[in-house]
Design an enzyme around this catalytic site. Structure first.
Site, PDB file in Angstrom:
ATOM      1  CG  HIS A 151      -2.117   0.809   1.148  1.00 29.76           C
ATOM      2  ND1 HIS A 151      -3.278   0.491   1.819  1.00 29.76           N
ATOM      3  CD2 HIS A 151      -2.395   1.946   0.455  1.00 29.76           C
ATOM      4  CE1 HIS A 151      -4.213   1.385   1.543  1.00 29.76           C
ATOM      5  NE2 HIS A 151      -3.689   2.291   0.725  1.00 29.76           N
ATOM      6  CG  LEU A 154      -4.971   8.039   2.840  1.00 35.28           C
ATOM      7  CD1 LEU A 154      -4.385   8.696   4.082  1.00 35.28           C
ATOM      8  CD2 LEU A 154      -6.326   8.633   2.495  1.00 35.28           C
ATOM      9  CB  ILE A 171      -1.434   3.828  -5.693  1.00 32.56           C
ATOM     10  CG1 ILE A 171      -0.947   5.274  -5.615  1.00 32.56           C
ATOM     11  CG2 ILE A 171      -2.219   3.530  -6.956  1.00 32.56           C
ATOM     12  CD1 ILE A 171       0.096   5.623  -6.679  1.00 32.56           C
ATOM     13  CD  GLU A 172      -6.920   4.661   0.555  1.00 29.19           C
ATOM     14  OE1 GLU A 172      -7.910   5.092   1.172  1.00 29.19           O
ATOM     15  OE2 GLU A 172      -6.334   3.596   0.869  1.00 29.19           O
ATOM     16  CB  VAL A 173      -6.304   9.651  -1.592  1.00 28.73           C
ATOM     17  CG1 VAL A 173      -6.806  11.096  -1.682  1.00 28.73           C
ATOM     18  CG2 VAL A 173      -7.451   8.766  -1.136  1.00 28.73           C
TER      19      VAL A 173
END
Length: 268
Positions: free
Chosen positions: A116, A119, A160-162
């Site tokens: 991850h 974010l 891959i977040e925000v």
């Protein structure tokens, strides 16, 4: 046409060729619906992954179990034991946001790991809370370094977040990792949403990247009102003597009943 469950090698081969679909599901019903809808990847709870009915519900979805922080364990050895158990239950990979050392240990045991970046909710205090990451050159470089760390640790994929879409796309083109976008635009290798958002079951805040396709919360509210109405009518029927009616009771031959009553009359 029947499809086969993809392997890690299949997902890597698809990188840059087509967008994959991923959903977070928490029930067997959601898993079965995802399977029948042709969803490629599923994030599932540990409990769902360990349910022997899960693979019957979603036989061809690539399943990546992941749960609340700490559920895999507190040490590398504990996390490895949990990962082995999940793999034995039919998991295709495991989600892990622990250290590079832990991810490397899992990879050394040939357990596919999805990491991850951007974010990371469980580690968001280090990046300023629940907010976008990568909106400056410096923070975009930070996301890039996160990706490189996962590569070196042996992960095969990363959520891959925000992260700004242009940043995520630039990174995705330069890494062999299968990049799974959650609010990071269309330039990655897969798109990821929670089933509760897609179905309109979330009664709180919807993230900006979520798209709601149905309003099942309203349906469940309607069903709940029907439950209340049915239960109220049942209670009223009992109070009025309407229930049970003749059709709800078992009869007995009149002669047999007299014999039983004669028996009772002789009892003290």
């Amino acid at each position: 046409m029947a499809r086969n469950r993809p392997t890690v090698a299949d997902l890597r081969a698809l990188k840059g060729k087509r967008q994959l679909s991923k959903l977070r599901v928490t029930t067997l019903e959601e898993a079965e619906a995802a399977e029948r809808a042709g969803i490629d990847l599923l994030s599932v709870t540990y409990g769902l992954m360990l349910d022997p009915r899960f693979r019957d519900a979603a036989p061809t979805c690539f399943a990546v179990p992941g749960d609340e922080y700490g559920m895999m364990g507190a040490t590398t050895d504990e996390i490895l034991r949990t990962a082995v158990k999940l793999k034995a239950a039919g998991a295709d990979a495991v989600y892990c946001s622990a250290s590079a050392q832990t991810i490397r240990r899992l990879a050394d045991e040939r357990i596919p790991v999805c990491g991850h970046v951007g974010l990371i909710p469980t580690h968001s205090t280090w990046t300023g809370g629940f907010r976008a990451v990568g909106k400056t050159a410096e923070t975009a470089e930070f996301v890039w370094r996160q990706v490189k760390e996962l590569e070196e640790a042996g992960a095969f994929a990363a959520e891959i977040e925000v992260v700004p879409a242009a940043v995520a796309a630039a990174i995705s083109k330069r890494t062999p990792l299968v990049m799974i976008s959650m609010g990071a635009g269309a330039g990655c290798d897969a798109q990821y949403l929670f089933a509760e958002d897609v179905l309109g079951l979330n009664r709180g805040h919807y993230p900006r990247h979520a798209k709601v396709y149905r309003n099942l919360a309203a349906e469940f509210d309607r069903i709940q009102q029907e439950r209340i109405a049915a239960f109220s009518e049942y209670a009223a029927d009992i109070a009025s003597g309407t229930y049970p009616g003749a059709g709800h009771m078992l009869g007995i031959d009149a002669g047999e009943l007299r014999r039983f009553e004669d028996f009772l009359s002789g009892q003290t």
